[in-house]
Design a protein around this motif. Structure first.
Motif, short mmCIF file in Angstrom:
data_model
loop_
_atom_site.label_atom_id
_atom_site.label_comp_id
_atom_site.label_asym_id
_atom_site.label_seq_id
_atom_site.Cartn_x
_atom_site.Cartn_y
_atom_site.Cartn_z
N GLU A 73 0.83 -1.20 0.00
CA GLU A 73 0.00 0.00 0.00
C GLU A 73 0.86 1.25 0.00
O GLU A 73 1.98 1.25 0.49
N ARG A 74 0.31 2.30 -0.57
CA ARG A 74 1.01 3.59 -0.64
C ARG A 74 0.84 4.33 0.68
O ARG A 74 0.00 3.97 1.50
N PRO A 75 1.65 5.38 0.91
CA PRO A 75 1.48 6.14 2.15
C PRO A 75 0.09 6.74 2.31
O PRO A 75 -0.37 6.98 3.42
N SER A 76 -0.60 6.99 1.20
CA SER A 76 -1.96 7.54 1.27
C SER A 76 -2.98 6.49 1.70
O SER A 76 -4.10 6.85 2.04
N GLY A 77 -2.61 5.20 1.69
CA GLY A 77 -3.53 4.15 2.09
C GLY A 77 -4.08 3.36 0.93
O GLY A 77 -4.64 2.28 1.11
N TYR A 78 -3.95 3.87 -0.30
CA TYR A 78 -4.44 3.14 -1.46
C TYR A 78 -3.49 2.00 -1.80
O TYR A 78 -2.28 2.12 -1.63
N PRO A 79 -4.06 0.88 -2.30
CA PRO A 79 -3.18 -0.25 -2.63
C PRO A 79 -2.32 0.06 -3.86
O PRO A 79 -2.70 0.82 -4.74
N ARG A 80 -1.15 -0.54 -3.89
CA ARG A 80 -0.27 -0.38 -5.05
C ARG A 80 -0.70 -1.34 -6.13
O ARG A 80 -1.20 -2.43 -5.86
N ARG A 81 -0.51 -0.92 -7.38
CA ARG A 81 -0.80 -1.78 -8.52
C ARG A 81 0.51 -2.19 -9.16
O ARG A 81 1.32 -1.35 -9.51
N PHE A 82 0.72 -3.49 -9.26
CA PHE A 82 1.93 -3.99 -9.90
C PHE A 82 1.59 -4.44 -11.31
O PHE A 82 0.60 -5.13 -11.53
N SER A 83 2.40 -4.05 -12.26
CA SER A 83 2.14 -4.39 -13.64
C SER A 83 3.47 -4.58 -14.36
O SER A 83 4.46 -3.92 -14.04
#
Length: 119
Positions: A73-83
């Motif tokens: 997850e990013r510092p903002s709380g949103y999940p990271r997207r791996f591509s």
């Protein structure tokens, strides 16, 4: 020093200066590392001690301890997207167009090898 010396008695002063020279070189090479380690230990102890002190340390101000960055997850709380795709990479159609553009540019340059691929 006569028991431990490997040189004759008239050359003891040379051995003494050689020993002093190598001790100086040892202090010169090891000294800075010792200073860095001592500085790091003092800084660690200072920060550990001031963490508990009111009005100075982090615990006294009710601040949370720093967190390790998360891979999910990013510092903002949103999940990271791996591509595996990379933005900005040309599509296959754009790649062919680029190759065609390069061939046209080579034909304009006037080199003798311009037509060698077609011959």
């Amino acid at each position: 020093m006569s028991w431990f010396s490997i040189v004759p008695e008239p050359f003891v002063f040379v051995e003494t200066w050689v020993v002093r020279f190598f001790l100086f070189l040892g202090i010169l090479s090891i000294g800075p590392w010792v200073l860095v380690i001592v500085y790091d230990a003092i800084l660690y102890l200072f920060r550990t001690a001031t963490y508990e002190v009111p009005y100075i340390g982090g615990r006294a101000r009710h601040r949370p301890r720093p967190r390790v960055p998360s891979l999910s997850e990013r510092p903002s709380g949103y999940p990271r997207r791996f591509s595996l795709t990379i933005s900005g990479v040309p599509t296959p159609a754009e790649t062919i167009d680029t190759v065609g553009g390069l061939q046209k540019r080579g034909e304009k340059s006037g080199h003798e090898r311009n037509g060698s691929a077609t011959e």
